[in-house]
Design a protein around this motif. Structure first.
Motif, mmCIF file in Angstrom:
data_model
loop_
_atom_site.group_PDB
_atom_site.id
_atom_site.type_symbol
_atom_site.label_atom_id
_atom_site.label_comp_id
_atom_site.label_asym_id
_atom_site.label_seq_id
_atom_site.Cartn_x
_atom_site.Cartn_y
_atom_site.Cartn_z
ATOM 1 N N GLY A 51 0.862 -1.253 -0.064
ATOM 2 C CA GLY A 51 0.054 -0.042 0.135
ATOM 3 C C GLY A 51 0.662 1.383 -0.002
ATOM 4 N N LEU A 52 2.127 1.075 -0.021
ATOM 5 C CA LEU A 52 3.175 2.175 -0.077
ATOM 6 C C LEU A 52 2.934 2.835 -1.448
ATOM 7 N N PRO A 53 3.274 4.125 -1.734
ATOM 8 C CA PRO A 53 3.069 4.851 -2.658
ATOM 9 C C PRO A 53 4.464 4.729 -3.853
ATOM 10 N N VAL A 54 4.271 4.413 -4.907
ATOM 11 C CA VAL A 54 5.214 4.119 -5.912
ATOM 12 C C VAL A 54 5.669 5.361 -6.975
ATOM 13 N N GLY A 55 6.836 5.564 -7.094
ATOM 14 C CA GLY A 55 7.244 6.726 -7.960
ATOM 15 C C GLY A 55 8.121 7.601 -7.310
ATOM 16 N N PRO A 56 8.520 8.963 -8.149
ATOM 17 C CA PRO A 56 9.522 9.562 -7.462
ATOM 18 C C PRO A 56 9.335 10.359 -6.276
ATOM 19 N N ALA A 57 8.202 10.566 -6.250
ATOM 20 C CA ALA A 57 7.794 11.450 -5.178
ATOM 21 C C ALA A 57 8.231 10.487 -3.640
ATOM 22 N N MET A 58 8.250 9.461 -3.684
ATOM 23 C CA MET A 58 8.471 8.549 -2.467
ATOM 24 C C MET A 58 10.005 8.965 -2.004
ATOM 25 N N ASP A 59 10.777 9.348 -2.761
ATOM 26 C CA ASP A 59 12.399 9.826 -2.507
ATOM 27 C C ASP A 59 12.024 11.180 -1.763
ATOM 28 N N SER A 60 11.203 11.859 -2.037
ATOM 29 C CA SER A 60 11.138 13.182 -1.339
ATOM 30 C C SER A 60 10.085 13.232 -0.037
ATOM 31 N N ALA A 61 9.532 11.958 0.148
ATOM 32 C CA ALA A 61 8.640 11.863 1.276
ATOM 33 C C ALA A 61 8.836 12.631 2.320
ATOM 34 N N VAL A 62 7.399 13.447 2.950
ATOM 35 C CA VAL A 62 7.829 14.102 4.096
ATOM 36 C C VAL A 62 7.869 13.301 5.290
ATOM 37 N N HIS A 63 8.674 13.611 6.391
ATOM 38 C CA HIS A 63 8.744 12.586 7.428
ATOM 39 C C HIS A 63 8.614 13.347 8.685
ATOM 40 N N ASP A 64 8.191 12.637 9.594
ATOM 41 C CA ASP A 64 8.401 12.833 11.237
ATOM 42 C C ASP A 64 8.605 11.777 11.915
#
Length: 151
Positions: free
Chosen positions: A69-82
């Protein structure tokens, strides 16, 4: 005096644009994520619990989801995290992440190996409502993290 007054509307719009006013077409909502660790999740105190959000600003940013269920694609490399540290005997956590008003996928994982990425054998939870488009509202999401073998 009259000449300086005619610039007030322009100045007001410029100020609104700088402060992230929704009337100017942008906003920067904070998403609150309430996390529950399933009773089967075993992680030592001090282990990072990472709360992530990935937004799709362009069609190519997120091209789908994987089997977890995790997103796939280049945006995953810049995911916002806390992240928060797991505390002994604590099963509930709350964190806030900054998001943008586009389709957003929320996920949480226990970072057992400390690499900042959700590994295949790490406990994970994804928002059942993914993807979420809350616009400029500040969403509150609830995610349960389960062990890898329970997914």
């Amino acid at each position: 005096m009259a000449n300086s007054l005619r610039f007030l509307p322009v100045l007001a719009l410029f100020t609104a644009a700088l402060t992230g006013c929704p009337m100017a077409g942008d906003c920067f909502p904070q998403a609150t994520v309430n996390v529950t660790l399933d009773s089967a999740v075993d992680a030592p105190p001090g282990t990072p619990l990472v709360i992530g959000a990935v937004s799709k600003l362009d069609d190519s940013d997120v091209t789908g989801t994987d089997e977890r269920g995790l997103p796939v694609g280049p945006a995953m490399d810049s995911a916002v995290h806390d992240s928060v540290e797991i505390v002994s005997n604590e099963r509930s956590y709350t964190a806030t992440v900054s998001v943008v008003p586009y389709l957003t996928w929320y996920f949480v994982f226990v970072d057992l190996d400390g690499d900042g990425r959700p590994g295949a054998d790490e406990p994970l939870g994804v928002d059942a409502g993914n993807p979420i488009d809350s616009g400029c509202d500040e969403p509150t999401r609830a995610i349960t993290v389960r062990p890898a073998e329970a997914r």
